[in-house]
Write an enzyme that holds these catalytic residues in place. Structure first.
Site, PDB file in Angstrom:
ATOM      1  N   ASP A  51      -7.708  -3.153  10.645  1.00 32.23           N
ATOM      2  CA  ASP A  51      -8.235  -4.080   9.642  1.00 32.23           C
ATOM      3  C   ASP A  51      -8.740  -5.379  10.278  1.00 32.23           C
ATOM      4  O   ASP A  51      -9.056  -6.337   9.582  1.00 32.23           O
ATOM      5  CB  ASP A  51      -7.146  -4.369   8.588  1.00 32.23           C
ATOM      6  CG  ASP A  51      -7.727  -4.741   7.236  1.00 32.23           C
ATOM      7  OD1 ASP A  51      -8.912  -4.443   6.987  1.00 32.23           O
ATOM      8  OD2 ASP A  51      -6.987  -5.334   6.418  1.00 32.23           O
ATOM      9  N   ARG A  82     -10.500 -11.430   1.865  1.00 28.79           N
ATOM     10  CA  ARG A  82     -11.366 -12.472   1.288  1.00 28.79           C
ATOM     11  C   ARG A  82     -10.715 -13.846   1.364  1.00 28.79           C
ATOM     12  O   ARG A  82     -11.395 -14.855   1.450  1.00 28.79           O
ATOM     13  CB  ARG A  82     -11.722 -12.078  -0.161  1.00 28.79           C
ATOM     14  CG  ARG A  82     -10.554 -12.006  -1.083  1.00 28.79           C
ATOM     15  CD  ARG A  82     -10.837 -11.172  -2.337  1.00 28.79           C
ATOM     16  NE  ARG A  82     -10.836  -9.727  -2.043  1.00 28.79           N
ATOM     17  CZ  ARG A  82     -11.091  -8.791  -2.960  1.00 28.79           C
ATOM     18  NH1 ARG A  82     -11.384  -9.129  -4.205  1.00 28.79           N
ATOM     19  NH2 ARG A  82     -11.067  -7.514  -2.615  1.00 28.79           N
ATOM     20  N   LYS A 139       0.833  -1.204   0.000  1.00 26.92           N
ATOM     21  CA  LYS A 139       0.000   0.000   0.000  1.00 26.92           C
ATOM     22  C   LYS A 139       0.864   1.249   0.000  1.00 26.92           C
ATOM     23  O   LYS A 139       1.984   1.225   0.509  1.00 26.92           O
ATOM     24  CB  LYS A 139      -0.868   0.030   1.269  1.00 26.92           C
ATOM     25  CG  LYS A 139      -2.007  -0.966   1.303  1.00 26.92           C
ATOM     26  CD  LYS A 139      -2.781  -0.824   2.606  1.00 26.92           C
ATOM     27  CE  LYS A 139      -3.946  -1.806   2.680  1.00 26.92           C
ATOM     28  NZ  LYS A 139      -4.959  -1.611   1.643  1.00 26.92           N
ATOM     29  N   ASP A 153      -2.878  -7.536  -1.714  1.00 25.53           N
ATOM     30  CA  ASP A 153      -3.621  -6.619  -0.842  1.00 25.53           C
ATOM     31  C   ASP A 153      -5.110  -7.000  -0.766  1.00 25.53           C
ATOM     32  O   ASP A 153      -5.851  -6.447   0.034  1.00 25.53           O
ATOM     33  CB  ASP A 153      -3.448  -5.184  -1.350  1.00 25.53           C
ATOM     34  CG  ASP A 153      -3.836  -4.143  -0.311  1.00 25.53           C
ATOM     35  OD1 ASP A 153      -4.013  -4.527   0.872  1.00 25.53           O
ATOM     36  OD2 ASP A 153      -3.954  -2.955  -0.681  1.00 25.53           O
TER      37      ASP A 153
HETATM   38  N1  BES Z   1      -8.201  -3.664   4.316  1.00 23.80           N
HETATM   39  C1  BES Z   1      -8.350  -3.242   2.988  1.00 23.80           C
HETATM   40  C2  BES Z   1      -9.631  -2.462   2.731  1.00 23.80           C
HETATM   41  C3  BES Z   1      -9.791  -1.164   3.459  1.00 23.80           C
HETATM   42  C4  BES Z   1      -9.505   0.040   2.832  1.00 23.80           C
HETATM   43  C5  BES Z   1     -10.284  -1.131   4.749  1.00 23.80           C
HETATM   44  C6  BES Z   1      -9.705   1.239   3.497  1.00 23.80           C
HETATM   45  C7  BES Z   1     -10.472   0.060   5.403  1.00 23.80           C
HETATM   46  C8  BES Z   1     -10.194   1.243   4.792  1.00 23.80           C
HETATM   47  C9  BES Z   1      -8.353  -4.453   2.056  1.00 23.80           C
HETATM   48  O1  BES Z   1      -7.605  -5.521   2.476  1.00 23.80           O
HETATM   49  C10 BES Z   1      -7.795  -4.004   0.749  1.00 23.80           C
HETATM   50  O2  BES Z   1      -6.659  -3.656   0.711  1.00 23.80           O
HETATM   51  N2  BES Z   1      -8.619  -4.010  -0.292  1.00 23.80           N
HETATM   52  C11 BES Z   1      -8.189  -3.604  -1.580  1.00 23.80           C
HETATM   53  C12 BES Z   1      -8.648  -4.625  -2.583  1.00 23.80           C
HETATM   54  C13 BES Z   1      -8.068  -4.455  -3.944  1.00 23.80           C
HETATM   55  C14 BES Z   1      -6.586  -4.748  -3.916  1.00 23.80           C
HETATM   56  C15 BES Z   1      -8.781  -5.386  -4.894  1.00 23.80           C
HETATM   57  C16 BES Z   1      -8.816  -2.233  -1.852  1.00 23.80           C
HETATM   58  O3  BES Z   1      -9.938  -2.005  -1.435  1.00 23.80           O
HETATM   59  O4  BES Z   1      -8.133  -1.410  -2.441  1.00 23.80           O
HETATM   60 ZN    ZN Z   2      -7.303  -5.709   4.492  1.00 24.46          ZN
HETATM   61 MN    MN Z   3      -5.580  -5.365   1.868  1.00 22.01          MN
END
Ligand code: BES
Ligand code: ZN
Ligand code: MN
Length: 499
Positions: free
Chosen positions: A287, A350, A276, A346
């Protein structure tokens, strides 16, 4: 958390010190006990209201320091607005509004739980107390120094004045269990990841045993044996070992099918090799808010001895980049036997849930499963921070959650699922891939989860927007609202407890 104040119930009586809080309607009408407590000071209130243009509008406050004729140091009058317009959930909110108007330097506060027509019902008075507890929560255990004006809230004693003390106290016992559950969830989410890593999180769930909850911890070896390779793959780049915790509360019929709650517990999400950006990455200590909610809920249900059989299951991992970390392109075989191609490391939540959902569905055959996960940034784009995204294969559960959301103010908004979205996660190399591209990102994430629930009635709540950096409200001033504990406690109470 900050030391909780002593919270008690007593019969209506004008206090001789501290802060007195009274409620009135939009005509500045008070109930009989408040009028009696005010006595001649009622005239002072009328004059002050006129001078300050206080009208009793819902949530408005009139404050009078050292009110002549009373022995208190401060009188606060809170407007309830039009009583006929009040919703059941407003009582919790007004508890928060009331205590929010009490200066933190006050040693004592007395809140009259009274409407213009007379005493609040025991449940309503207990709701006020719940609002007080939630509003006073602060996560300040790491503050060792304070500037002036930043002193810890020190309201030592709060008394809710009611007409029937015994029944109000009784109504409070279940609210107190709920308040403790919400506070526990908030603490877990606020806690930083150097302190709260998977093993430590698992250890803390052990406290539930005191309430009669059976707690089973699966370590890496157990999970390898079970084939939970999707979950383990996420954690393999971390110096911290992964854990799965299964909690069970049997308050219902012996042998009766349990209901089940499942939480994403990514104690820190760096994104892994698909790392990230730095901005706001610190938020990813939260998270694990889904898992925190499940633990808080289990606490609330067990502490109030809910008449229901319930399973709580949480997958605990840390998602780190490392020489041993999972790579994009890797293919993992889940506990269900289905394979997943990792496109983006990331999209890890899931993967964790795929194995835990399958574990619960096959080992415990629950009536239904509800999972909570800070799963996608896309849900924050879609719904902001007011509603959690809700995905489901079952209209009845959706209806019940909509109602519980309305009753508690922890609201959910249904999003679509369908074969057109499902095919977006088909993979060239494996049964599926872990991302479906930029569009409909929350939906394709939910589609992946659905591939692991079988025929079990199921709801997925994407709480990425509601659980972290929570909106500041009358009952929450913390970064984490402990979102979902009140919602699910209500769902259980209204629809699944043996009456
Ligand atoms: N934990 C994150 C989602 C998240 C984002 C939670 C902001 C709280 C605040 C999750 O694991 C993630 O990184 N999701 C990605 C998925 C993508 C790589 C398909 C996202 O939402 O960008
Ligand atoms: Zn996450
Ligand atoms: Mn993630």
């Amino acid at each position: 958390m900050a030391d909780a104040p002593k919270l008690g119930f007593a019969a209506y009586a004008a206090p001789s010190k501290g802060v007195l809080v009274l409620f009135c309607d939009e005509k500045i009408k008070f109930g009989p006990a408040a009028r009696k407590a005010l006595g001649p000071a009622g005239g002072l209130v009328a004059k002050a209201a006129a001078a300050e243009r206080f009208t009793g509008r819902s949530g408005a406050a009139l404050e009078i320091a050292m009110p002549a004729g009373l022995h208190v140091s401060r009188l606060v009058v809170i407007g309830l607005g039009k009583i006929a317009d009040m919703k059941p959930r407003d009582f919790v909110r007004f508890g928060g509004v009331a205590i929010g108007k009490v200066p933190s330097a006050a040693a004592m506060a007395t809140i009259f739980a009274e409407l213009p027509a007379g005493g609040m019902k025991p449940d309503q008075a207990a709701d006020l107390a719940l609002g007080v507890r939630l509003r006073l929560y602060a996560f300040d255990r790491y503050k060792t120094k304070r500037k002036e004006g930043e002193e810890k809230p020190r309201i030592a004693e709060v008394t809710i004045a009611v007409s029937d003390v015994a029944t109000a106290r009784k109504a409070w016992t279940r609210r107190e269990a709920l308040a403790d559950g919400v506070v526990l969830a908030r603490d877990l989410v606020n806690e930083p990841a150097n302190i709260l890593y998977p093993e430590e999180f698992a250890r803390r769930t052990g406290a539930l045993k005191k309430l009669g909850v059976a707690v089973e911890v699966l370590d890496t070896k157990d999970m390898k044996r079970l084939g939970m390779n999707a979950l383990l793959g996420v954690g393999q780049g971390s110096a911290r070992e992964s854990r799965t915790v299964i909690m069970r509360w049997n308050g219902g019929k012996r042998g009766g099918k349990p209901i089940a709650f499942i939480g994403k517990g990514v104690c820190f999400d760096t994104g892994g090799i698909s790392i990230k950006p730095a901005a706001n990455m610190e938020d990813m200590k939260g998270d694990m808010a889904g898992a925190a909610c499940v633990v808080g809920l289990m606490h609330a249900l067990a502490a109030r001895k809910a008449k229901v059989n319930v399973i709580g299951a949480i997958g605990l991992v840390e998602n780190m980049p490392d020489g041993k970390a999972q790579r994009p392109g890797d293919i993992v075989t889940t506990m269900s036997g289905q394979t997943i191609e990792i496109i983006n490391t990331d999209a890890e939540g899931r993967l964790v849930l795929a194995d835990v959902l399958h574990y619960v569905a096959t080992k415990h055959a629950p009536q239904f499963m509800i999972d909570l996960a800070t799963l996608t940034g896309a849900i924050v784009v879609a719904l902001g921070q007011e509603y959690a995204g809700m995905f489901s294969n079952n209209d009845k559960l959706v209806d019940q959650l909509n109602k519980a959301g309305d009753a508690t103010g922890e609201r959910v908004w249904r999003m679509p699922l369908g074969p057109e979205y499902d095919k977006m996660i088909d993979s060239k190399f494996a049964d599926m891939k872990n991302t479906g591209g930029r569009w409909g990102g929350s939906i394709t994430a939910a589609q992946l989860l659905q591939r692991f629930v079988g025929k079990t009635p199921w709801v997925h709540l994407d709480i990425a927007g509601t659980a972290l950096g929570s909106p500041q409200t009358d009952i929450n001033k913390s970064w984490s609202a402990g979102w979902g504990v009140r919602l699910l406690d209500r769902l259980v109470a209204d629809y699944y407890e043996k009456k």
